[in-house]
Structure formats: C-alpha cells, structure tokens
Design a protein around this motif. Sequence first.
Motif, mmCIF file in Angstrom:
data_model
loop_
_atom_site.group_PDB
_atom_site.id
_atom_site.type_symbol
_atom_site.label_atom_id
_atom_site.label_comp_id
_atom_site.label_asym_id
_atom_site.label_seq_id
_atom_site.Cartn_x
_atom_site.Cartn_y
_atom_site.Cartn_z
ATOM 1 N N ASP A 1 65.348 -35.388 -58.272
ATOM 2 C CA ASP A 1 63.948 -35.007 -58.166
ATOM 3 C C ASP A 1 63.947 -33.530 -58.207
ATOM 4 O O ASP A 1 62.680 -33.189 -58.751
ATOM 5 C CB ASP A 1 63.498 -35.511 -57.025
ATOM 6 C CG ASP A 1 61.811 -35.452 -56.768
ATOM 7 O OD1 ASP A 1 61.381 -36.432 -57.711
ATOM 8 O OD2 ASP A 1 61.321 -34.893 -55.730
ATOM 9 N N ILE A 2 64.490 -32.825 -57.651
ATOM 10 C CA ILE A 2 64.531 -31.401 -57.600
ATOM 11 C C ILE A 2 64.538 -30.794 -59.128
ATOM 12 O O ILE A 2 64.015 -29.857 -59.683
ATOM 13 C CB ILE A 2 65.584 -30.633 -56.876
ATOM 14 C CG1 ILE A 2 64.964 -30.805 -55.199
ATOM 15 C CG2 ILE A 2 65.752 -29.161 -57.051
ATOM 16 C CD1 ILE A 2 66.252 -30.562 -54.400
ATOM 17 N N ALA A 3 65.642 -31.426 -59.838
ATOM 18 C CA ALA A 3 65.704 -31.041 -61.250
ATOM 19 C C ALA A 3 64.408 -31.375 -61.924
ATOM 20 O O ALA A 3 64.457 -30.721 -63.103
ATOM 21 C CB ALA A 3 66.989 -31.734 -61.694
ATOM 22 N N LYS A 4 64.025 -32.328 -61.713
ATOM 23 C CA LYS A 4 63.006 -32.909 -62.639
ATOM 24 C C LYS A 4 61.563 -31.950 -62.353
ATOM 25 O O LYS A 4 60.472 -32.275 -63.138
ATOM 26 C CB LYS A 4 62.658 -34.378 -62.695
ATOM 27 C CG LYS A 4 63.672 -35.091 -63.374
ATOM 28 C CD LYS A 4 63.505 -36.405 -63.546
ATOM 29 C CE LYS A 4 62.942 -37.197 -62.118
ATOM 30 N NZ LYS A 4 62.803 -38.666 -62.415
ATOM 31 N N SER A 5 61.756 -31.587 -61.183
ATOM 32 C CA SER A 5 60.081 -30.968 -60.541
ATOM 33 C C SER A 5 59.846 -29.608 -61.429
ATOM 34 O O SER A 5 60.846 -29.236 -62.102
ATOM 35 C CB SER A 5 60.242 -30.627 -59.201
ATOM 36 O OG SER A 5 61.322 -29.571 -58.829
ATOM 37 N N ASN A 6 58.555 -29.551 -61.160
ATOM 38 C CA ASN A 6 58.166 -28.240 -61.817
ATOM 39 C C ASN A 6 58.061 -26.941 -61.197
ATOM 40 O O ASN A 6 57.276 -26.131 -61.318
ATOM 41 C CB ASN A 6 56.669 -28.337 -62.563
ATOM 42 C CG ASN A 6 55.816 -28.871 -61.625
ATOM 43 O OD1 ASN A 6 55.908 -29.097 -60.274
ATOM 44 N ND2 ASN A 6 54.593 -29.001 -62.014
ATOM 45 N N SER B 1 67.833 -33.697 -47.570
ATOM 46 C CA SER B 1 67.125 -34.380 -48.432
ATOM 47 C C SER B 1 65.881 -34.948 -47.860
ATOM 48 O O SER B 1 64.826 -34.986 -48.492
ATOM 49 C CB SER B 1 67.803 -35.534 -48.969
ATOM 50 O OG SER B 1 68.333 -36.401 -47.991
ATOM 51 N N LEU B 2 65.737 -35.307 -46.564
ATOM 52 C CA LEU B 2 64.603 -35.660 -45.622
ATOM 53 C C LEU B 2 63.634 -34.468 -45.740
ATOM 54 O O LEU B 2 62.535 -34.510 -45.942
ATOM 55 C CB LEU B 2 65.045 -36.158 -44.239
ATOM 56 C CG LEU B 2 65.946 -37.509 -44.233
ATOM 57 C CD1 LEU B 2 66.201 -37.679 -42.789
ATOM 58 C CD2 LEU B 2 65.081 -38.656 -44.976
ATOM 59 N N ILE B 3 64.196 -33.418 -45.428
ATOM 60 C CA ILE B 3 63.500 -32.019 -45.298
ATOM 61 C C ILE B 3 62.429 -31.791 -46.767
ATOM 62 O O ILE B 3 61.482 -31.464 -46.767
ATOM 63 C CB ILE B 3 64.141 -30.809 -44.754
ATOM 64 C CG1 ILE B 3 64.578 -31.030 -43.380
ATOM 65 C CG2 ILE B 3 63.341 -29.624 -45.109
ATOM 66 C CD1 ILE B 3 65.305 -29.912 -42.788
ATOM 67 N N TYR B 4 63.562 -31.987 -47.737
ATOM 68 C CA TYR B 4 63.102 -31.854 -49.006
ATOM 69 C C TYR B 4 61.894 -32.976 -49.626
ATOM 70 O O TYR B 4 60.806 -32.393 -49.992
ATOM 71 C CB TYR B 4 64.020 -32.145 -50.327
ATOM 72 C CG TYR B 4 63.379 -32.031 -51.424
ATOM 73 C CD1 TYR B 4 62.818 -30.825 -52.363
ATOM 74 C CD2 TYR B 4 63.346 -33.022 -52.252
ATOM 75 C CE1 TYR B 4 62.274 -30.860 -53.301
ATOM 76 C CE2 TYR B 4 62.689 -33.214 -53.602
ATOM 77 C CZ TYR B 4 62.299 -32.245 -53.916
ATOM 78 O OH TYR B 4 61.761 -32.217 -55.427
ATOM 79 N N PHE B 5 61.935 -34.153 -49.026
ATOM 80 C CA PHE B 5 60.946 -35.289 -49.357
ATOM 81 C C PHE B 5 59.890 -34.973 -48.563
ATOM 82 O O PHE B 5 58.628 -35.240 -48.937
ATOM 83 C CB PHE B 5 61.344 -36.556 -49.141
ATOM 84 C CG PHE B 5 62.658 -36.978 -50.229
ATOM 85 C CD1 PHE B 5 62.134 -36.857 -51.501
ATOM 86 C CD2 PHE B 5 63.889 -37.278 -49.851
ATOM 87 C CE1 PHE B 5 63.111 -37.291 -52.535
ATOM 88 C CE2 PHE B 5 64.799 -37.766 -50.875
ATOM 89 C CZ PHE B 5 64.339 -37.576 -52.305
ATOM 90 N N THR B 6 59.890 -34.243 -47.368
ATOM 91 C CA THR B 6 58.643 -34.019 -46.616
ATOM 92 C C THR B 6 58.098 -32.860 -46.767
ATOM 93 O O THR B 6 56.628 -32.610 -46.778
ATOM 94 C CB THR B 6 59.151 -34.221 -45.136
ATOM 95 O OG1 THR B 6 59.767 -33.278 -44.634
ATOM 96 C CG2 THR B 6 59.493 -35.682 -44.643
ATOM 97 N N VAL B 7 58.623 -31.670 -47.286
ATOM 98 C CA VAL B 7 58.264 -30.393 -47.387
ATOM 99 C C VAL B 7 58.277 -29.953 -48.793
ATOM 100 O O VAL B 7 57.328 -29.821 -49.227
ATOM 101 C CB VAL B 7 58.970 -29.525 -46.583
ATOM 102 C CG1 VAL B 7 58.286 -27.982 -46.745
ATOM 103 C CG2 VAL B 7 58.734 -29.847 -45.121
ATOM 104 N N GLY B 8 59.469 -30.234 -49.377
ATOM 105 C CA GLY B 8 59.608 -29.613 -50.911
ATOM 106 C C GLY B 8 58.694 -30.101 -51.691
ATOM 107 O O GLY B 8 58.391 -29.507 -52.817
ATOM 108 N N ARG B 9 58.387 -31.452 -51.913
ATOM 109 C CA ARG B 9 57.778 -32.243 -52.969
ATOM 110 C C ARG B 9 56.482 -31.978 -52.756
ATOM 111 O O ARG B 9 55.525 -32.054 -53.888
ATOM 112 C CB ARG B 9 57.777 -33.649 -52.705
ATOM 113 C CG ARG B 9 59.339 -34.361 -53.040
ATOM 114 C CD ARG B 9 59.309 -35.847 -52.906
ATOM 115 N NE ARG B 9 58.937 -36.302 -54.238
ATOM 116 C CZ ARG B 9 59.048 -37.558 -54.497
ATOM 117 N NH1 ARG B 9 59.153 -38.413 -53.561
ATOM 118 N NH2 ARG B 9 58.591 -37.817 -55.772
ATOM 119 N N THR B 10 55.732 -31.243 -51.723
ATOM 120 C CA THR B 10 54.203 -30.939 -51.612
ATOM 121 C C THR B 10 54.270 -29.406 -51.975
ATOM 122 O O THR B 10 52.963 -29.143 -52.501
ATOM 123 C CB THR B 10 53.920 -30.773 -50.333
ATOM 124 O OG1 THR B 10 54.537 -30.095 -49.526
ATOM 125 C CG2 THR B 10 53.749 -32.523 -49.758
#
Length: 64
Positions: A26-31, A52-61
């Motif tokens: 998901d990180i690799a495909k993100s912009n 990974s849980l921190i990324y899914f809660t904070v990083g994706r936003t």
Amino acid sequence: MNPFLSNILITAFILSFIPSVIAAFDIAKSNLRRNKKLYWFFIVFFFHLPGSLIYFTVGRTQKA
C-alpha cells in the motif's frame, strides 16, 4: 519445547507479517512523497505489527 506450542508460535509469527506485507504494498502504491514513503517503510519494517497498524490508522490519511 512442546511441538504444539512451537507450531502455534511459528504460525503466529508468520501471521504477524501479513499486515506488514499489505502495508508495504500500500505504501509503494500510494502517492506520498518519496521521503514519506521511506519513513513509513522503516516504521513498518522495524515495528512489524504495530507499525502496520499505525500506518493504516495514520499514514493512509496523509496527503502527498
């Protein structure tokens, strides 16, 4: 060591990597910008399940 316990530990260890692999893809495909991607890769790599849980809660936003 008990074979049953070792099988449970090995299974738990393998299952803990699944969210990390999903987060890495998901990180690799993100912009996100390149340096933010690098930071998130390090967080997910060094702190597998919590990272990974921190990324899914904070990083994706985060925006690019």
